[in-house]
Structures are given as C-alpha cells and as structure tokens.
Design an enzyme around this catalytic site. Structure first.
Site, PDB file in Angstrom:
ATOM      1  CG  HIS A  79      45.710  -5.297  -2.353  1.00 43.85           C
ATOM      2  ND1 HIS A  79      45.433  -4.949  -1.046  1.00 43.85           N
ATOM      3  CD2 HIS A  79      44.661  -6.072  -2.737  1.00 43.85           C
ATOM      4  CE1 HIS A  79      44.276  -5.466  -0.680  1.00 43.85           C
ATOM      5  NE2 HIS A  79      43.779  -6.157  -1.696  1.00 43.85           N
ATOM      6  CE  LYS A 133      39.111 -13.939  -1.722  1.00 40.43           C
ATOM      7  NZ  LYS A 133      40.275 -13.373  -1.038  1.00 40.43           N
ATOM      8  CD  GLU A 142      36.875  -4.631   0.259  1.00 40.02           C
ATOM      9  OE1 GLU A 142      36.699  -4.991  -0.917  1.00 40.02           O
ATOM     10  OE2 GLU A 142      37.468  -5.343   1.100  1.00 40.02           O
TER      11      GLU A 142
END
Length: 434
Positions: free
Chosen positions: A87, A92, A242
């Site tokens: 992950h 980004k 999250e």
C-alpha cells in the site's frame, strides 16, 4: 547418512556459509535443515542450479558431497525473500515541499493534495513516481501496489493512471508494479461508469481500489464492487474507516458483502480504524467476520499517526487498528508505507521494513520479531494477489541478503540497504568468494 537438505550431486552448487533465515519465511522448517537460533535457522545455504535446496548445519560440512562447489562467506547475515509493498501512493509522493503549509486531519490533507493536482503533468508524476520506485527497489521490494487517485474523471482514467500503468511496463524487469485506482464508493451508484472503470483496471493488470468512509447506502454499492471484481477477476483493496470517530460501519459492511458474495479473490482493507473504537463483544464479533470472510487488514502506521486524533494539543490516541487481536483470530495482517512526503505524511521513505518498525512500536508487536516479517513479505504478497516467495525452493534472484544478524537489527533499520542474493554471489569483489 545425509538428508535431502544437504545432499546433492549437482555440479552447479553454490554454498553460502554462515547465514540466518527467519523461520516464518520457510515452508518446511523441519525439513529445511540448519540449527535453530531464536526465531531463525542458521547454517550454510545450498543453492543448486540457481534454486535454494536447503540449509546445512556447520558441523555437517565435512560430510558434504562437494563436487564442483563455489563457496561464499555469509558472515551471519539474514537471507529473506524480496519484500512486498502492499500500500503506497506513487502519484502523490514527494510533493510536500511545494505545498503551502500543511497539517491537520485527513480532510485537510485531502484538500491540500487536491489543490496540488494542478501540477500533475505527465512529466511531474513520472519523475516523482520513479523516485519512489527507485526507493522501493533499493529497499528490497519485488512487488508494489500503488494507489492512484481517480478523482472525478468518470470512466476516463486520469493522467496519473496512464503514467503509473506505463511505469509498470517500463519497470517490469526490476519490480512488479500493480496499479490500483482509488475510487470513491459513490461511483458505484452509477453501474455503467463503475463497469467501465473495472474493465479498464482489468485490462491494465490492476486491482480495484475503493474509498469507503462517510458514504451513505454503502451495501448496494459494495455489492456491485464485489460483482464487478468477480466478473473481471480483480483483487479488491479498500481504504476504509480512516478515522477514529465512533459509529463507522464501512469495515463491517465490507465483511458482510464479502461473505454474501462468497468472493474468492483477495480483499485487503487498509486503515480499518473502526476496530480501534470498538471494545469487547462488538470488536470480537467484527474480527470474527473478517476472519470468516478471509479479509486481509493493512496497518499504515506513519500516515495514521500523523493525521489521526488531531486536537489543539498533542494526540493521546494511536492511529492504529487492532493488529494483535486480528492476528490472534487468524486474520492475516500486512503493513504498508502509505504516504511519503506529501500532504498526508510530510516525512518518511518508501521502505516496508521502516513501516514495520513503526508498527512494532505503535501496535506492541512483541518479539520474537521474525514472525511479523510476513506482514511485508509472504502475507503481503497473498494480500495483493501476487506470487509469494519463501526461502526454501526460491530462485536466488528472488532473495535478499541483508546487513543484519538478528531480526531485531533487520527491522530496526539504519543498516546498509539489502542486496539481491544473486548479485551478491555474482559480484567478483564480494568478500569470501573462493
């Protein structure tokens, strides 16, 4: 008398004397050979025709049928499979220094990173993603799943998707890069668009990634997610719950949908912080569902530590799911790097062992530490649906040799980067060659 682990008549044998192999990364500990030392096996690694055939205890050296054998000195260093980054976000990464002052919670990070997308040209994304890939390969990774923000592009992929899928082809001789779109769950209220995205992901060899957070009417949309994944043969990956807010139900709804669909592909749920907000029977019941559904759970300690429990003063709650309880219940857990030097985490590096070191501290993953290496190796491979490697019977180009003699040193970091075992043996200047 000799065993299969130490006897061979091969004329293409390499013996790597005095190495250490974590027991949890071996299929058949009893049949592999060597001596037990804590959470590892020690001895001389036997590589026959490029594949590991066993480990020989040093006391058996004189009984070994040598033939034409090349011998190297391992200096007690650890040998393990290439790592798996389950992950990360290569689209980004390495943007923090051009962002305005950042900080705040998850929603603040999403907003700041969205503003930065004005800079996301093909050249920009490629340069930063290749920097991240270089870091991952240098850290010993053989497989990587990178999420890619899909945004509001509908069925058409964004620039970042085109770049990452192109890099997957360009880098295939060095690392297996698996693209995974990050698509908001509400997209699955529009079946034609959702189907077009799933079809494109399948064509590009990716996994189907979905964000599940503050969405309404989750279950029918998740049912479509599972149906499309089954139809196109896709692994699933969820950013879910999250947040440390009470009342989140995304993780449980995913587990219910997975059980109902009898889905056979791997399902990986990242973050899963709703477990940290539950206690007692409610927590146990959800963990049991995850176990029955065969769901993997990914802990992403650096980003969650930075973003969660934001308040006027210092944080007091850990941004970490319940790893120990999950592992005890048979739910396989993995650990990922997640964000590196962006609005979601302003520091860090692409290195699964570094992420695991954070998880050990935050999640109280106690020694023996070798058992947790599966979180960034074999279990991580299963979680993202790639072929896993264990040391016994592995090709030596799929193995690493590391400048550590104990698993605590390996996970603790600060050492020279791991080296591919095949390159180490082939190097003319490698110490101990004879």
């Amino acid at each position: 008398m000799c065993t299969a682990a130490v006897c061979t008549g091969s004329q293409s044998l390499v013996v790597l004397q005095d190495v250490v192999v974590p027991m949890d990364l071996v299929t058949d500990v009893d049949g592999f050979g060597g001596d037990v030392r804590g959470d590892c096996l020690t001895g001389d690694l036997l590589i026959d025709d490029g594949a590991v055939v066993g480990l020989r205890a040093p006391r058996d050296r004189s009984q070994f049928l040598r033939g034409d054998v090349r011998t190297f000195e391992g200096h007690g260093r650890i040998v393990l499979p290439r790592l798996v980054e389950a992950h990360c976000h290569l689209d980004k990464c390495h943007t923090v220094d051009r962002l305005p002052a950042v900080g705040g919670d998850l929603m603040a990070a999403i907003s700041a990173q969205a503003d930065d997308k004005a800079n996301w040209t093909e050249e920009d994304v490629r340069g930063r993603a290749e920097r991240g890939l270089t870091e991952l390969v240098d850290a010993g990774c053989g497989a990587v799943r990178s999420h890619v923000d899909w945004g509001s592009f509908g069925a058409a992929p964004p620039i970042a998707w085109e770049v990452i899928t192109s890099l997957a082809k360009d880098w295939r001789d060095r690392v297996q890069l698996q693209p995974c779109p990050l698509v908001g769950l509400d997209v699955f209220a529009d079946p034609p668009v959702a189907e077009a995205i799933a079809r494109r992901v399948a064509a590009d060899g990716g996994a189907l990634g979905v964000l599940v957070l503050h969405h309404e009417e989750k279950r029918p949309k998740l049912d479509l997610v599972f149906a499309l994944a089954d139809r196109f043969g896709l692994a699933l990956d969820f950013h879910v719950d999250e947040s440390l807010e009470d009342g989140q139900d995304g993780l449980e709804t995913i587990a219910d949908a997975a059980l109902a669909a009898k889905f056979e592909g791997p399902v990986l749920c990242g973050h899963a912080l709703s477990l940290a907000t539950l206690d007692g029977e409610a927590c146990s019941r959800l963990i049991d569902k995850l176990a029955r559904a065969g769901v993997f759970v990914a802990a992403l300690p650096t980003t969650n530590l930075y973003l969660q429990d934001r308040r006027d003063g210092s944080p007091v709650r850990r941004g970490m799911t319940r790893l120990r309880e999950l592992a005890a219940a048979g739910v396989r857990i993995v650990v990922g790097t997640d964000n590196v030097r962006d609005a979601f985490c302003p520091t860090g590096r692409h290195d699964p062992l570094n992420a695991l070191a954070h998880a050990v501290l935050v999640g109280h993953l106690d020694p023996p530490l070798g058992r947790w290496l599966r979180c960034v190796a074999t279990d991580a491979a299963d979680a993202i649906g790639v072929k896993k490697t264990l040391v016994d019977h592995a090709r030596f180009e799929n193995l690493l040799i590391c400048a550590a003699n104990f698993t605590s040193e390996l996970i603790g970091g600060g050492l020279t980067p791991p080296e591919l075992l095949s390159e180490a043996v082939a190097s003319e200047g490698w110490s101990g060659a004879s």
